[in-house]
Enzyme design. Structure first.
Site, mmCIF file in Angstrom:
data_model
loop_
_atom_site.group_PDB
_atom_site.id
_atom_site.type_symbol
_atom_site.label_atom_id
_atom_site.label_comp_id
_atom_site.label_asym_id
_atom_site.label_seq_id
_atom_site.Cartn_x
_atom_site.Cartn_y
_atom_site.Cartn_z
ATOM 1 N N PRO A 79 1.035 -1.132 0.551
ATOM 2 C CA PRO A 79 0.012 -0.284 -0.310
ATOM 3 C C PRO A 79 0.989 1.366 0.256
ATOM 4 O O PRO A 79 2.000 1.270 0.482
ATOM 5 C CB PRO A 79 -0.704 0.311 0.720
ATOM 6 C CG PRO A 79 -0.360 -1.059 2.146
ATOM 7 C CD PRO A 79 0.652 -1.943 1.164
ATOM 8 N N GLY A 83 4.230 3.566 4.830
ATOM 9 C CA GLY A 83 5.621 3.354 6.142
ATOM 10 C C GLY A 83 6.372 1.734 5.589
ATOM 11 O O GLY A 83 7.535 1.553 6.035
ATOM 12 N N SER A 87 7.695 3.694 -1.429
ATOM 13 C CA SER A 87 8.276 4.639 -2.667
ATOM 14 C C SER A 87 9.326 3.595 -3.416
ATOM 15 O O SER A 87 9.723 3.992 -4.682
ATOM 16 C CB SER A 87 8.372 5.924 -2.386
ATOM 17 O OG SER A 87 8.956 5.951 -1.219
ATOM 18 N N ALA A 88 10.250 3.232 -2.113
ATOM 19 C CA ALA A 88 11.557 3.420 -2.364
ATOM 20 C C ALA A 88 11.737 1.361 -3.282
ATOM 21 O O ALA A 88 12.305 1.439 -4.397
ATOM 22 C CB ALA A 88 12.414 2.699 -0.777
ATOM 23 N N ASP A 129 16.310 3.134 3.122
ATOM 24 C CA ASP A 129 14.983 2.056 2.443
ATOM 25 C C ASP A 129 15.691 1.133 0.970
ATOM 26 O O ASP A 129 14.769 0.082 0.886
ATOM 27 C CB ASP A 129 13.502 3.401 2.152
ATOM 28 C CG ASP A 129 12.957 3.417 3.252
ATOM 29 O OD1 ASP A 129 13.674 3.326 4.698
ATOM 30 O OD2 ASP A 129 12.242 4.208 3.517
#
Ligand code: MEV
Length: 309
Positions: A79, A83, A87-88, A129
């Site tokens: 999702p 957290g 994005s990474a 990340d």
């Protein structure tokens, strides 16, 4: 060319790692898949590429592709803004696909480009990340070079040494609040506190100390101690102002069946992670207070060339 990358969970040290303190994260078995092919215009899932919606993808392309426009398909089990490193994960999957198309796959290069993309897009970031989703398994970021060193990242006068860390088998449950937190906003908020308040700087250093104790507890496979340290880290993150009432509700619910639980990632919404022997009970407790529970496993795989679509 098709590629994928996992999501991640930060076990210790988020936010403090932005200031050079140590942090520990693991890759988890939720993945983002991408397929890219040459085209006559840039398209993402059938729509024209827009900076507003596709900033990570756009920055990744700008850094390593100057060929014909690309048509990109994405599918994610992660999702967004949860957290868990969505994005990474998309960034590293795209970089892998592009470098794969050029036959230039290289782990260190992907991790460093991934960091660059996050840094450009967010205005500030640590490499935790992107290094974790590139390498898979466990990652320890530290300001000094230690055993199992992988690569080094430097930016803004800071130097992060990235290491592989052996982690014992951990039964983790992630609880997503459904509230999408902005990493940039949270990192900016902590930075203001850090710049103006010496107490905030002490808290950041204390998070670093907790992380180093966690390195030892992980080595010893001392689950009770790891849990205590997660609780301690969560208190320090709360002082930094990145917790959220919904995260606290999930943490309290999870703690009844867990060694420890804490927010994970940037906070301000997003997710918690709990360490437990009773994944089903914890997942149930999280869902009873309105969260979405993921019983996750550590992923041995980082980036991968795929045949998924
Ligand atoms: C976000 O997943 C982790 C933060 O420490 C930011 C970063 O390290 O880039 C909050």
């Amino acid at each position: 060319m098709e590629a994928s990358a996992p999501a991640k969970v930060i076990l210790f040290g988020e936010h403090a790692v932005v200031y050079g303190e140590p942090a520990i994260a693991v890759a988890i078995n939720l993945r983002t898949y991408v397929r890219i092919k040459k085209s006559d215009e840039y398209r993402i899932n059938g729509y024209p590429m827009r900076n507003k919606y596709h900033s990570y993808i756009k920055n990744a392309i700008e850094l390593c592709w100057d060929g014909e426009p690309l048509d990109i398909q994405t599918k994610s089990e992660v999702p967004s803004a949860s957290g868990m490193g969505s994005s990474a994960s998309i960034t590293v999957a795209i970089l892998t696909a592009i470098l794969g198309m050029r036959d230039e796959i290289d782990e260190e290069r992907i991790a460093k480009l991934g960091f660059e993309v996050e840094y450009r897009t967010q205005g500030s970031a640590s490499p935790i990340d992107t290094s974790t989703v590139t390498h898979g398994k466990g990652i320890l970021v530290h300001k000094e070079k230690r055993g199992n060193f992988l690569w080094k990242v430097e930016r803004g006068g800071l130097r992060w040494y990235i290491h592989h860390i052996e982690v014992p088998s951990l039964k983790l449950v992630v609880g997503f609040s459904g509230i999408r937190g902005s990493t940039k906003d949270m990192v900016d908020k902590v930075r203001r506190f850090y710049n103006w308040n010496s107490f905030a700087r002490d808290v950041i250093r204390d998070i670093g100390k907790v992380t180093m104790e966690a390195v030892k507890a992980l080595e010893d496979e001392d689950y009770a101690r790891i849990g205590e340290l997660m609780n301690e880290d969560n208190k320090l993150l709360t002082i930094l102002g990145v917790n959220h009432p919904m995260l606290k509700r999930m943490i309290n619910a999870a703690l009844k069946h867990s060694y420890g639980a804490k927010l994970t990632g940037a906070g301000g919404g997003g997710s918690i992670v709990a360490l437990t022997d009773e994944q089903d009970e914890v997942a149930k407790a999280i869902e009873e207070v309105g969260g979405k529970a993921y019983k996750v496993e550590i992923s041995k795989d980082g980036f991968k060339i795929e045949n998924h679509f």
